[in-house]
Design a protein around this motif. Sequence first.
Motif, mmCIF file in Angstrom:
data_model
loop_
_atom_site.group_PDB
_atom_site.id
_atom_site.type_symbol
_atom_site.label_atom_id
_atom_site.label_comp_id
_atom_site.label_asym_id
_atom_site.label_seq_id
_atom_site.Cartn_x
_atom_site.Cartn_y
_atom_site.Cartn_z
ATOM 1 N N ARG A 190 3.795 1.423 -10.556
ATOM 2 C CA ARG A 190 4.764 0.567 -11.253
ATOM 3 C C ARG A 190 5.069 -0.687 -10.445
ATOM 4 N NH1 ARG A 190 7.998 -2.617 -12.229
ATOM 5 N NH2 ARG A 190 9.699 -2.619 -13.756
ATOM 6 N N PHE A 191 5.100 -0.551 -9.091
ATOM 7 C CA PHE A 191 5.418 -1.685 -8.228
ATOM 8 C C PHE A 191 4.181 -2.242 -7.532
ATOM 9 C CE2 PHE A 191 9.537 0.428 -8.722
ATOM 10 C CZ PHE A 191 10.309 -0.651 -9.114
ATOM 11 N N SER A 192 3.021 -2.025 -8.157
ATOM 12 C CA SER A 192 1.759 -2.681 -7.760
ATOM 13 C C SER A 192 1.352 -2.379 -6.328
ATOM 14 C CB SER A 192 1.870 -4.203 -7.964
ATOM 15 O OG SER A 192 2.213 -4.510 -9.291
ATOM 16 N N ASN A 193 1.502 -1.123 -5.917
ATOM 17 C CA ASN A 193 1.006 -0.687 -4.613
ATOM 18 C C ASN A 193 -0.444 -0.216 -4.747
ATOM 19 O OD1 ASN A 193 3.599 0.598 -2.470
ATOM 20 N ND2 ASN A 193 3.819 -0.926 -4.077
ATOM 21 N N TYR A 194 -1.310 -0.689 -3.884
ATOM 22 C CA TYR A 194 -2.653 -0.130 -3.787
ATOM 23 C C TYR A 194 -2.502 1.297 -3.270
ATOM 24 C CZ TYR A 194 -7.661 0.131 -2.664
ATOM 25 O OH TYR A 194 -8.990 0.474 -2.606
ATOM 26 N N VAL A 243 0.848 -1.197 0.000
ATOM 27 C CA VAL A 243 0.000 0.000 0.000
ATOM 28 C C VAL A 243 0.883 1.246 0.000
ATOM 29 C CG1 VAL A 243 -1.778 1.309 1.246
ATOM 30 C CG2 VAL A 243 -1.821 -1.207 1.261
ATOM 31 N N PHE A 244 0.499 2.212 -0.832
ATOM 32 C CA PHE A 244 1.144 3.518 -0.829
ATOM 33 C C PHE A 244 0.129 4.555 -0.371
ATOM 34 C CE2 PHE A 244 1.915 7.605 -2.871
ATOM 35 C CZ PHE A 244 3.195 7.872 -2.409
ATOM 36 N N ILE A 245 0.551 5.429 0.552
ATOM 37 C CA ILE A 245 -0.346 6.437 1.130
ATOM 38 C C ILE A 245 0.189 7.836 0.824
ATOM 39 C CG2 ILE A 245 -1.440 7.297 3.239
ATOM 40 C CD1 ILE A 245 -0.763 4.544 4.504
ATOM 41 N N LEU A 246 -0.707 8.718 0.379
ATOM 42 C CA LEU A 246 -0.345 10.126 0.171
ATOM 43 C C LEU A 246 -1.430 10.991 0.790
ATOM 44 C CD1 LEU A 246 1.959 11.696 -1.442
ATOM 45 C CD2 LEU A 246 0.131 12.219 -3.057
ATOM 46 N N THR A 247 -1.034 11.903 1.671
ATOM 47 C CA THR A 247 -2.002 12.763 2.354
ATOM 48 C C THR A 247 -1.804 14.233 1.993
ATOM 49 O OG1 THR A 247 -0.513 12.792 4.269
ATOM 50 C CG2 THR A 247 -2.352 11.243 4.331
ATOM 51 N N SER A 248 -1.228 14.501 0.855
ATOM 52 C CA SER A 248 -0.876 15.871 0.475
ATOM 53 C C SER A 248 -2.095 16.770 0.337
ATOM 54 C CB SER A 248 -0.121 15.872 -0.847
ATOM 55 O OG SER A 248 1.154 15.308 -0.715
ATOM 56 N N ILE A 300 -4.328 8.013 -12.165
ATOM 57 C CA ILE A 300 -3.517 6.878 -11.729
ATOM 58 C C ILE A 300 -4.374 5.712 -11.243
ATOM 59 C CG2 ILE A 300 -2.002 6.130 -9.844
ATOM 60 C CD1 ILE A 300 -0.385 7.276 -12.052
ATOM 61 N N ILE A 301 -5.386 6.004 -10.422
ATOM 62 C CA ILE A 301 -6.157 4.893 -9.845
ATOM 63 C C ILE A 301 -7.313 4.454 -10.746
ATOM 64 C CG2 ILE A 301 -5.507 5.558 -7.502
ATOM 65 C CD1 ILE A 301 -8.336 6.615 -7.101
ATOM 66 N N GLU A 302 -7.575 5.205 -11.818
ATOM 67 C CA GLU A 302 -8.536 4.788 -12.842
ATOM 68 C C GLU A 302 -9.887 4.369 -12.252
ATOM 69 O OE1 GLU A 302 -6.895 2.060 -15.738
ATOM 70 O OE2 GLU A 302 -4.866 2.852 -15.418
ATOM 71 N N ASN A 303 -10.624 5.364 -11.788
ATOM 72 C CA ASN A 303 -11.952 5.114 -11.196
ATOM 73 C C ASN A 303 -11.885 4.129 -10.033
ATOM 74 O OD1 ASN A 303 -13.393 6.845 -12.968
ATOM 75 N ND2 ASN A 303 -13.311 5.263 -14.557
ATOM 76 N N GLU A 304 -10.861 4.284 -9.217
ATOM 77 C CA GLU A 304 -10.634 3.505 -7.998
ATOM 78 C C GLU A 304 -10.401 2.019 -8.277
ATOM 79 O OE1 GLU A 304 -13.274 4.499 -4.760
ATOM 80 O OE2 GLU A 304 -12.283 6.457 -4.600
ATOM 81 N N GLY A 337 -8.508 -7.101 5.871
ATOM 82 C CA GLY A 337 -8.810 -7.905 4.693
ATOM 83 C C GLY A 337 -10.170 -7.644 4.083
ATOM 84 N N LYS A 338 -10.840 -6.569 4.511
ATOM 85 C CA LYS A 338 -12.165 -6.246 3.957
ATOM 86 C C LYS A 338 -12.068 -5.609 2.573
ATOM 87 C CE LYS A 338 -14.614 -5.623 8.358
ATOM 88 N NZ LYS A 338 -15.399 -4.667 9.201
ATOM 89 N N THR A 339 -10.935 -4.987 2.285
ATOM 90 C CA THR A 339 -10.709 -4.359 0.982
ATOM 91 C C THR A 339 -9.725 -5.202 0.179
ATOM 92 O OG1 THR A 339 -11.074 -2.143 1.893
ATOM 93 C CG2 THR A 339 -9.888 -2.284 -0.210
ATOM 94 N N ASP A 340 -10.116 -5.551 -1.023
ATOM 95 C CA ASP A 340 -9.229 -6.318 -1.903
ATOM 96 C C ASP A 340 -8.201 -5.368 -2.502
ATOM 97 O OD1 ASP A 340 -7.985 -8.098 -3.585
ATOM 98 O OD2 ASP A 340 -9.624 -8.159 -5.052
ATOM 99 N N ILE A 341 -6.937 -5.555 -2.153
ATOM 100 C CA ILE A 341 -5.876 -4.691 -2.680
ATOM 101 C C ILE A 341 -4.994 -5.433 -3.683
ATOM 102 C CG2 ILE A 341 -5.856 -3.188 -0.656
ATOM 103 C CD1 ILE A 341 -3.376 -4.707 0.335
ATOM 104 N N ASN A 342 -5.339 -6.665 -3.985
ATOM 105 C CA ASN A 342 -4.618 -7.425 -5.003
ATOM 106 C C ASN A 342 -5.293 -7.145 -6.345
ATOM 107 O OD1 ASN A 342 -3.095 -9.204 -6.487
ATOM 108 N ND2 ASN A 342 -3.952 -11.053 -5.557
#
Length: 407
Positions: free
Chosen positions: A334-338, A315-320, A350-354, A378-383
């Motif tokens: 590029r490295f498959s981070n949700y 997972v990648f997080i941005l709070t800007s 980037i996230i293309e309609n989530e 595990g409630k959200t599928d990030i794969n």
Amino acid sequence: FITSIEIKSQNPINDLTIMQPQKKNITLFFDYFQSIHFEKDPFMVPYYLGKMLGYSVTIIYPVFEGNKNLPSEYRGVKLIPIKVYGNWHTNLFIRYIHIYRYIRKNAKNIDIFMRFFLGPKSIWPTLIYKHYNPNGKVYIKMDINPYSLPSSNETSDNGHTNLRNRLKTKLYQAFIKHTDLISCETTEAYRRITRSSLPQYQWGDKLIIVPNGIDEEAIKRMNLKQQSFNEKENIMITVGRLGTEQKNNEMLLRALEQTNLKDWKIYLIGSIEPEAKPLFDHYLQIHPEWTNKVIFTGPIYDRRLLYNYFNKSKVFILTSRLEGYAIVFAEAKRFSNYIVSTPVGAVYDIIENEKYGKTIPQEDDKALATTLQDIINGKTDINVYDGFDVESLSWEQIVSIIKSKLQ
């Protein structure tokens, strides 16, 4: 890779220098080129464009304290420092007189002239170049934050029609007329730009969207093996200058106070602003349960090491509060981070309609905490990256858009 090349100081030139190209040439004039730009779009775009077209590439730049020791060449790109008069407060025409003379004398040997940003700093060198080489091509990369633009139609200069404003409009119209291609980085920027009714911006078909990309050539040299989702660890990361007003890392820390990390870790990667360090230390002191779970790595200048963090994280997080096209978005994808982010810059593209992530409202730490907890539980599928083509993010793919327009 910058640390692996030999740095030799070169003397800045004056207006007497005339290039002797052996093949067609792309020249970028960039106002504050520094070593950090070797990994960013001011270097990547002309480098890959030259590579794809078979042109030589030259970057000219004004000398200041932070770029006195750049190499004369990097990855085949020629770097030319040019003397300036005065400082950043000196009148533009006086400060850049040697640069303008360089452009004038070399215009016929430059086939594509490239600038970043709109405004007087780009107008004058463009008009000079086109005057002396009317057959040459001009490409302007806006590098613009979409939220600095008007969101709907507006009238010119709030209705003012004095002589100064009319002259300004005429000048911008001449600039656009003599420019062959202009690009912005995001769909949101394009939408806002094209909805503006300012008369100086008559874009026609010159305005296109060109996002930022990934240097796949460099990644191949790193010999990094792409981690599958099952090979990744329960890691979240954020990357940037920590503690700045822009990055709003306090929102993330407030969200973590409301989150049970369980067996997950979060790495905050980047330099810490001195004024923010006491706040970060305070959070760590009052949350001993964060020990070995909330980790400040400090800045990571080694690109391979940084990409290892992206590669093993999920997972990648941005709070800007504010971003243009943050390159970390492309790196995370590029490295498959949700991707979990506030609604800034290129996030929607980037996230293309989530499909590849989720947006969180600004300053809403509760919503961020809920999102992170759902991921951890595990409630959200990030794969979500099965079948995704990483080459679609490569500079080579992206620059092909520019190449097709300028050929």
